[in-house]
Motif scaffolding. Structure first.
Motif, PDB file in Angstrom:
ATOM      1  N   ILE A 541       0.835  -1.199   0.000  1.00  0.00           N
ATOM      2  CA  ILE A 541       0.000   0.000   0.000  1.00  0.00           C
ATOM      3  C   ILE A 541       0.871   1.251   0.000  1.00  0.00           C
ATOM      4  N   LEU A 607      -8.879   4.338   2.209  1.00  0.00           N
ATOM      5  CA  LEU A 607      -8.033   3.462   1.389  1.00  0.00           C
ATOM      6  C   LEU A 607      -8.749   3.045   0.105  1.00  0.00           C
ATOM      7  N   ASN A 611      -7.557   4.086  -3.765  1.00  0.00           N
ATOM      8  CA  ASN A 611      -7.255   3.075  -4.780  1.00  0.00           C
ATOM      9  C   ASN A 611      -8.177   3.166  -5.997  1.00  0.00           C
ATOM     10  N   SER A 624      -3.085   7.658   2.041  1.00  0.00           N
ATOM     11  CA  SER A 624      -2.821   6.245   2.302  1.00  0.00           C
ATOM     12  C   SER A 624      -2.024   6.056   3.584  1.00  0.00           C
ATOM     13  N   SER A 627      -4.206   6.951   6.698  1.00  0.00           N
ATOM     14  CA  SER A 627      -5.267   5.974   6.946  1.00  0.00           C
ATOM     15  C   SER A 627      -4.706   4.663   7.493  1.00  0.00           C
ATOM     16  N   VAL A 628      -3.567   4.223   6.961  1.00  0.00           N
ATOM     17  CA  VAL A 628      -2.955   2.990   7.468  1.00  0.00           C
ATOM     18  C   VAL A 628      -2.527   3.153   8.927  1.00  0.00           C
TER      19      VAL A 628
END
Length: 741
Positions: A541, A607, A611, A624, A627-628
């Motif tokens: 990711i 996410l 994407n 990204s 959020s991760v």
């Protein structure tokens, strides 16, 4: 409490080893593939990682029942030995098949540690800090992952990284775990009591609590041997005997429970509140006049158990009025009695005079006899003074049998009372009832049912307390035992009552079945909420987001950059776990779940958008990455540790090992399914589709927690299981009329 804290820290070394192993294999598999030429053998590559999960699943099937049979500590010792042996074999590993055997053995150690450490901590911790201590396994596991990633990252910078050394290092900290389990960790006092080993249990509790008098908790552990049956909710108004007036002495003698203080001439009374109690109304139960649950059940989808537990915490006093500083119970000393019962009955049933019991107490706590009654007059100094008062005071004229009332943690008190009813032959049948009491609100409160005492006048200024009560049969006061010998309440040694061990039929008890629904449901939803997918694909990711490219520009190779990203992500989890540890016993488990799951949902939605939509390199990288990180941090605050914490709290002692094994088995099966369905789903629906499924599961998890998962903070384990029992039985009773119609 520092004794319990040190024990919990030592036990969580097993979880540190699990985290260490997970991170090490994630980094080492890169080099294993190259040495054994597994680039074209994805099945073997998958087995190297999966064999550990398979081993954990296999051992979990047996861990619960075996730990109920031989104890928690021997299983933790076995776990440390399995870690050590697997580390040595992985260090040797001449071929991939030996490596697979080592990974299987390692999985056995992981399964035992993950399953039994939360149980062990729950059974040894005080209720007030049980959640905090049971968050330690999550912290230790994440800390082990970070340390392992640091080691693997450092080794990845060398010319020829040695994956055998990476994996074999596991044997070194496992030696520390072995030494701690053998020489430092005691056996669980609850398990010892369940096997009738009372002297050992008492010594362990004295070590854990750092005090000599543990009589209250010892009695609680004995009561925990029963699986809740016929439990009812009652409520009392408690105050000085001379402050509640307006009732004839004859009527007072019928139902008033008298509490005697440590000073001669001091007495207090507890009046049962008739009608609908405050706690009972939360469940839809009129404790003395049947159930009205069916009226409430159609109005709300929320499980009445959730409402019941919530009402308990709403009615509890503020933290400064907890068990150590309660304005209620220290004033009452430790003697509880039911008026109207013959004072000679206890001694007649046991064939001993009161002076004999007093002499037992005078001999001191060290003179334990495995065959003596558990709750005989082997009392504390305060209790002895009250017994002397009982002999010499006129307060006991016409009064009843006195039984200990003791603090059991979380502000709860354990006591017994005598109750009588008309038998089938017309004669009076008497028996002792166990009651768990907890003060509701503050002295002088005028709310709730305090003013609903028919025929009584409660003065506006006075020291009176509203107390909730769970009333049930004592664990050792069964008809079978009564037929064997004439006894009083809980006067049989536990070894006589637990000879049969755990009974599988106990799993069919309504309270146990309800707890299994909660435990299994939350474990399944945790696994399918996406943690393994996000964790496994974090490097991918972030690489797509451009973060890994940036690290490569710093001079790091692709392998080292991937490992460094994973280590930094793990490092960010640790402060979040510390926050969870602080809040676990303040805000509670339910609050943390309901607060963090929405953040998981939002992180997954971001996410998905990142994407599916072209946002540009910078925006894509920022969204990204944030959020991760948000997903991981919120997961380890709530959905990470809490399922294991809850599963270790909600089952009765007799079936705790079996039920934990069932929940853990569901956990590992879910782990395997999620891990090995990921590649298939990625090929069919893509990364955005996978995250979409995880989002739906998180929404379902939020709804499940809101409707089904109660708050258990600060409550003794035995009280939690009693609440499950009373709530489940009332639900079952309410459903019967609709079933017959």
């Amino acid at each position: 409490m520092d004794g319990a804290v040190l024990i919990a820290i030592a036990a969580t070394i097993g979880n540190l080893l699990q985290g260490w192993d997970n991170a090490t294999i994630a980094g080492a598999v890169i080099y294993i593939k190259r040495e054994f030429n597994l680039q074209t053998e994805p099945t073997i590559e998958g087995l190297i990682v999966a064999t550990s999960l398979i081993g954990a699943t296999i051992i979990t099937t047996f861990s619960g029942p075996v730990s109920d049979w031989c104890g928690r500590r021997p299983m933790l010792i076995l776990s440390s030995m399995l870690y050590f042996i697997s580390g040595l074999i992985m260090l040797w590993s001449p071929n991939v098949y030996i490596l697979l055997i080592a990974r299987l053995i390692d999985g056995f150690g992981v399964g035992l540690a993950v399953t039994l450490v939360p149980v062990y901590i729950s059974e040894t911790s005080p209720p007030e800090i049980r959640g905090q201590l049971n968050t330690l396994p999550q912290f230790s596991g994440s800390g082990g992952m970070f340390l392992s990633y640091c080691m693997v990252f450092a080794m990845s910078l060398t010319a020829n990284p040695n994956w055998r050394v990476m994996l074999g290092v596991l044997s070194m900290p496992s030696l520390l775990f072995f030494a701690l389990t053998v020489f430092f960790l005691p056996e669980s006092p609850r398990w010892l009591v369940s096997k009738g080993r009372m002297v050992e249990a008492k010594k362990v509790l004295q070590r854990l609590r750092r005090r000599e008098d543990v009589s209250g908790e010892m009695a609680l552990l004995v009561e925990g041997l029963g699986v809740g049956a016929d439990t009812s909710i009652e409520e009392y108004i408690i105050g000085p005997a001379n402050e509640i007036i307006g009732e004839s002495e004859h009527d007072a003698d019928k139902e008033t429970i008298t509490l005697y203080g440590p000073e001669a001439g001091l007495s207090w009374v507890a009046h049962p509140v008739k009608g609908q109690s405050v706690l009972g109304s939360a469940l839809g139960v009129v404790s003395r006049h049947g159930s009205s649950l069916e009226k409430q059940g159609s109005l709300s989808l929320i499980d009445p158990l959730v409402t019941l537990f919530g009402s308990v915490h709403e009615k509890l006093p503020a933290p400064e009025m907890g068990s150590m500083k309660s304005t209620l119970f220290p004033n009452f000393g430790s003697m509880f009695s039911m008026t109207g019962h013959k004072p000679e009955q206890w001694d007649e049933e046991n064939g001993r005079r009161e002076e004999d019991y007093l002499s037992d107490a005078a001999e001191g706590d060290d003179n334990d006899n495995l065959h003596s009654p558990l709750l005989s007059r082997q009392a504390t100094g305060m209790e002895r003074s009250v017994l002397s008062m009982r002999r010499n005071s006129s307060l006991m004229q016409g009064g009843g049998e006195a039984v200990s009332s003791m603090g059991i943690g979380g502000g709860w008190q354990l006591a017994w009372k005598w109750s009588e009813k008309d038998g089938m032959d017309g004669n009076k049948e008497g028996g002792f009832k166990r009651i768990y009491l907890h003060q509701e609100g503050v002295p002088g409160s005028r709310s709730g049912s305090l003013l609903s005492l028919p025929g009584r006048e409660v003065p506006e200024e006075g020291e009176f307390i509203q107390a909730a009560a769970l009333v049930s049969q004592p664990a050792l006061y069964s008809k079978e035992l009564m037929q064997q010998q004439p006894i009083g309440p809980a006067m049989v040694h536990p070894s006589d009552a637990v000879a049969k061990g755990s009974l599988w039929r106990d799993l069919l008890e309504p309270g146990v079945k309800q707890a299994l629904i909660v435990g299994i449901g939350i474990q399944i939803l945790q696994q399918f909420s996406g943690i393994n997918g996000v964790l496994y694909y974090t490097p991918q990711i972030l690489e797509q987001a451009g973060v890994e490219v940036l690290l490569k520009n710093l001079g790091l190779g692709s392998d080292s950059a991937s490992i460094l990203i994973s280590s930094l992500t793990t490092l960010l989890m640790l402060p979040s776990i510390c926050v969870a540890m602080k809040l676990m016993d303040l805000s509670g488990r339910r609050f943390l779940l309901l607060s963090t799951i929405p953040v998981l949902i939002c992180s997954l939605v971001v996410l998905i958008v990142a994407n599916l939509v072209e946002l540009g390199m910078v925006a894509h990288a920022v969204l990204s990455t944030i959020s991760v990180i948000a997903y991981f941090c919120c997961f380890v605050m709530g959905f990470g540790p809490i399922p294991n914490i809850l599963c270790a709290e909600i089952f009765p002692t007799r079936v705790r090992g079996v039920c934990i094994a069932i929940c853990a088995l569901v956990f590992w099966i879910g782990d395997i399914i999620v891990t090995y369905s990921l590649p298939v789903m990625l090929n069919s629906i893509g990364l955005a589709g996978v995250f979409g499924i995880y989002t739906v599961v998180c929404v379902v998890a939020f709804v499940f927690v809101f409707l089904k998962v109660p708050e258990t903070k600060g409550m003794p384990l035995e009280v939690i299981t009693e609440f499950f029992a009373v709530g489940a039985r009332q639900k079952q009773h309410a459903q019967q009329p609709s079933t017959t119609n």
